[in-house]
Design a protein around this motif. Structure first.
Motif, PDB file in Angstrom:
ATOM      1  N   GLY A 321    -158.617  -5.436  65.817  1.00 36.29           N
ATOM      2  CA  GLY A 321    -159.173  -5.576  64.485  1.00 36.29           C
ATOM      3  C   GLY A 321    -158.189  -5.196  63.397  1.00 36.29           C
ATOM      4  O   GLY A 321    -158.361  -5.059  62.127  1.00 36.29           O
ATOM      5  N   ILE A 322    -156.909  -4.764  63.688  1.00 34.51           N
ATOM      6  CA  ILE A 322    -156.072  -4.260  63.003  1.00 34.51           C
ATOM      7  C   ILE A 322    -154.761  -5.202  62.945  1.00 34.51           C
ATOM      8  O   ILE A 322    -154.256  -5.264  63.988  1.00 34.51           O
ATOM      9  CB  ILE A 322    -155.458  -2.761  63.179  1.00 34.51           C
ATOM     10  CG1 ILE A 322    -156.834  -1.952  63.250  1.00 34.51           C
ATOM     11  CG2 ILE A 322    -154.485  -2.242  62.170  1.00 34.51           C
ATOM     12  CD1 ILE A 322    -157.529  -1.803  62.082  1.00 34.51           C
ATOM     13  N   TYR A 323    -154.504  -5.726  61.811  1.00 35.35           N
ATOM     14  CA  TYR A 323    -153.298  -6.895  61.893  1.00 35.35           C
ATOM     15  C   TYR A 323    -152.060  -6.292  61.060  1.00 35.35           C
ATOM     16  O   TYR A 323    -152.316  -5.327  60.439  1.00 35.35           O
ATOM     17  CB  TYR A 323    -153.880  -8.006  61.255  1.00 35.35           C
ATOM     18  CG  TYR A 323    -155.143  -8.656  62.253  1.00 35.35           C
ATOM     19  CD1 TYR A 323    -154.816  -9.709  62.923  1.00 35.35           C
ATOM     20  CD2 TYR A 323    -156.333  -8.165  62.068  1.00 35.35           C
ATOM     21  CE1 TYR A 323    -155.921 -10.318  63.624  1.00 35.35           C
ATOM     22  CE2 TYR A 323    -157.365  -8.779  62.743  1.00 35.35           C
ATOM     23  CZ  TYR A 323    -157.257  -9.725  63.536  1.00 35.35           C
ATOM     24  OH  TYR A 323    -158.102 -10.409  64.390  1.00 35.35           O
ATOM     25  N   ALA A 324    -151.003  -6.833  60.994  1.00 38.24           N
ATOM     26  CA  ALA A 324    -149.787  -6.539  60.426  1.00 38.24           C
ATOM     27  C   ALA A 324    -148.890  -7.691  60.298  1.00 38.24           C
ATOM     28  O   ALA A 324    -148.756  -8.413  61.077  1.00 38.24           O
ATOM     29  CB  ALA A 324    -149.102  -5.289  61.151  1.00 38.24           C
ATOM     30  N   GLY A 325    -148.154  -7.768  59.003  1.00 40.98           N
ATOM     31  CA  GLY A 325    -147.095  -8.665  59.134  1.00 40.98           C
ATOM     32  C   GLY A 325    -145.985  -8.135  58.102  1.00 40.98           C
ATOM     33  O   GLY A 325    -146.323  -7.159  57.329  1.00 40.98           O
ATOM     34  N   GLY A 326    -145.117  -9.011  57.873  1.00 42.65           N
ATOM     35  CA  GLY A 326    -143.920  -8.767  56.921  1.00 42.65           C
ATOM     36  C   GLY A 326    -143.127  -7.781  57.553  1.00 42.65           C
ATOM     37  O   GLY A 326    -142.845  -7.733  58.635  1.00 42.65           O
ATOM     38  N   ASP A 327    -142.165  -7.240  56.562  1.00 46.90           N
ATOM     39  CA  ASP A 327    -141.285  -6.383  57.024  1.00 46.90           C
ATOM     40  C   ASP A 327    -141.577  -5.295  58.089  1.00 46.90           C
ATOM     41  O   ASP A 327    -140.856  -4.671  58.781  1.00 46.90           O
ATOM     42  CB  ASP A 327    -140.550  -5.730  55.670  1.00 46.90           C
ATOM     43  CG  ASP A 327    -139.538  -6.760  55.118  1.00 46.90           C
ATOM     44  OD1 ASP A 327    -139.415  -7.838  55.371  1.00 46.90           O
ATOM     45  OD2 ASP A 327    -138.967  -6.369  53.973  1.00 46.90           O
ATOM     46  N   CYS A 328    -142.860  -4.516  57.851  1.00 47.18           N
ATOM     47  CA  CYS A 328    -143.204  -3.537  58.771  1.00 47.18           C
ATOM     48  C   CYS A 328    -143.266  -3.826  60.198  1.00 47.18           C
ATOM     49  O   CYS A 328    -143.637  -3.040  60.980  1.00 47.18           O
ATOM     50  CB  CYS A 328    -144.580  -2.820  58.137  1.00 47.18           C
ATOM     51  SG  CYS A 328    -146.110  -4.080  58.388  1.00 47.18           S
ATOM     52  N   HIS A 329    -143.409  -5.260  60.260  1.00 52.66           N
ATOM     53  CA  HIS A 329    -143.468  -5.881  61.725  1.00 52.66           C
ATOM     54  C   HIS A 329    -142.175  -6.245  61.909  1.00 52.66           C
ATOM     55  O   HIS A 329    -141.504  -5.952  63.059  1.00 52.66           O
ATOM     56  CB  HIS A 329    -144.316  -6.885  61.829  1.00 52.66           C
ATOM     57  CG  HIS A 329    -144.223  -7.921  62.770  1.00 52.66           C
ATOM     58  ND1 HIS A 329    -143.923  -7.669  64.067  1.00 52.66           N
ATOM     59  CD2 HIS A 329    -143.797  -9.286  62.640  1.00 52.66           C
ATOM     60  CE1 HIS A 329    -143.718  -8.742  64.921  1.00 52.66           C
ATOM     61  NE2 HIS A 329    -143.802  -9.685  64.046  1.00 52.66           N
ATOM     62  N   ARG A 330    -141.134  -7.000  61.298  1.00 48.66           N
ATOM     63  CA  ARG A 330    -140.059  -7.623  61.495  1.00 48.66           C
ATOM     64  C   ARG A 330    -138.817  -6.869  61.144  1.00 48.66           C
ATOM     65  O   ARG A 330    -137.854  -6.946  62.003  1.00 48.66           O
ATOM     66  CB  ARG A 330    -139.788  -9.137  60.693  1.00 48.66           C
ATOM     67  CG  ARG A 330    -140.950 -10.175  61.126  1.00 48.66           C
ATOM     68  CD  ARG A 330    -140.780 -11.266  60.027  1.00 48.66           C
ATOM     69  NE  ARG A 330    -141.773 -12.256  60.361  1.00 48.66           N
ATOM     70  CZ  ARG A 330    -141.475 -13.353  61.045  1.00 48.66           C
ATOM     71  NH1 ARG A 330    -140.278 -13.264  61.804  1.00 48.66           N
ATOM     72  NH2 ARG A 330    -142.293 -14.296  61.287  1.00 48.66           N
TER      73      ARG A 330
END
Length: 355
Positions: A321-330
């Motif tokens: 239920g928790i998603y992430a993306g952008g620089d905090c991931h890459r």
């Protein structure tokens, strides 16, 4: 046109078409039919704004929580106004507000609102907090008042232009500024320093112009605006006085040696080549890493060895239920990549909420 005229500036062409469309009343389309689901978005940067856009198109309500006074993240505070007109960001935010997005500015998750409040009140959470922690030089004296990390420097300058409160005032007028680094962020610091009326602005980089990681256009623009460049040099130590103020920086000359595992030639320091570079202000632009947020580990959200949030093929973290993306991931990457992540994560969230 490519026969003797150089490459077509497709970015400028696309910008012109879009701006002409907005002048004629173009507006993004959003669903008027709400499906009764809502998503919390942490971070109002490019990933968060993108996720909000595509969730709203599917009739999903969104609320965005951001620690800064204005939405936009890196687009608002990290990229100088001479490269990105801020009205473009405010226009996009206004369009999202008209579509029903609720923005909570000056609201830091973990401080002003708990992560549990979000997970308990929303059907899903998307994390798009970027990667704004500057890599340290490790040199003694880098905590001095006249030494800055690139993002802190750029953010402070932009806040001053917005007349927003800042932790310290930056005054570069008639000062000698030295920027360490060779990427686009280094060029932003160089060009911003020139606009802040610095006496001289010099960029020092350990390789040559051909090997600079930033775009050629940014380098050319900086040179045309009056910046000096010195290549094949690397910082050794900050030179300070009895008060701890930085007076300059000790540099060593370098050369390129044998290629490393990636095929790029290693930087080698030339023995006995150290020299002093006078500086009233030193700015380090050595790259960025994700920030460490306590609410990640405490909620079972795992990160990799660089601090990036681990996600699966659907951009879902190790906590359902928790998603992430952008620089905090890459890690630090392009704005367009963060926008892509926001879109794809929104698709995955929509699919799960409609299942």
């Amino acid at each position: 046109l490519n026969d003797g005229y150089g490459a077509i500036t497709i970015g400028s062409v696309e910008t012109h078409i879009s701006e002409e469309g907005f002048k004629k009343g173009l507006k993004p389309k959003f669903s008027q039919n709400k499906i009764g689901k809502k998503v919390a978005i942490i971070g109002a940067g490019p990933a968060g704004l993108s996720a909000a856009t595509f969730l709203l198109r599917e009739g999903i309500d969104v609320e965005i929580f951001d620690k800064q006074a204005r939405a936009g993240g890196l687009l608002t505070y990290g990229i100088p106004g001479f490269k990105l007109d801020k009205h473009i960001i405010t226009r996009r935010v206004k369009l999202l507000e008209e579509a029903g997005a609720v923005f909570h500015q000056n609201t830091e998750v973990g401080k002003d609102i708990t992560f549990d409040e979000l997970t308990n009140s929303f059907d899903a959470v998307f994390i798009g907090v970027g990667a704004t922690r500057g890599r340290r030089s490790g040199l003694n004296g880098e905590e001095s008042d006249n030494v800055y990390q690139a993002m802190d420097f750029l953010t402070t300058i932009q806040k001053m232009l917005f007349n927003e409160p800042t932790e310290r005032i930056i005054d570069l007028k008639d000062k000698n500024v030295v920027v360490i680094g060779g990427g686009d962020t280094a060029m932003d610091c160089v060009r911003s320093s020139i606009r802040e009326k610095a006496k001289s602005v010099k960029c020092l980089y350990r390789r040559d112009a051909h090997n600079m990681p930033g775009s050629r256009k940014e380098y050319v623009n900086a040179k045309e605006e009056g910046a000096e460049f010195e290549f094949y040099v690397s910082p050794k130590a900050l030179i300070t006085n009895d008060k701890g103020e930085v007076l300059g920086i000790e540099m060593a000359k370098t050369k390129l040696g044998e290629p490393d595992s990636s095929g790029r030639k290693r930087v080698e320091e030339i023995a006995g080549s150290a020299y002093a570079e006078e500086a009233d202000v030193v700015i380090f632009a050595l790259g960025f890493d994700p920030m460490e947020y306590p609410f990640l580990a405490s909620n079972g959200i795992e990160t990799d060895k660089w601090g990036g949030i681990i996600v699966d093929e659907n951009y879902e973290t190790t906590t359902p239920g928790i998603y992430a993306g952008g620089d905090c991931h890459r890690g630090a990457d392009l704005v367009v990549t963060a926008v892509y992540d926001g879109r794809e994560a929104a698709k995955a969230i929509t699919g799960k909420l409609l299942a």
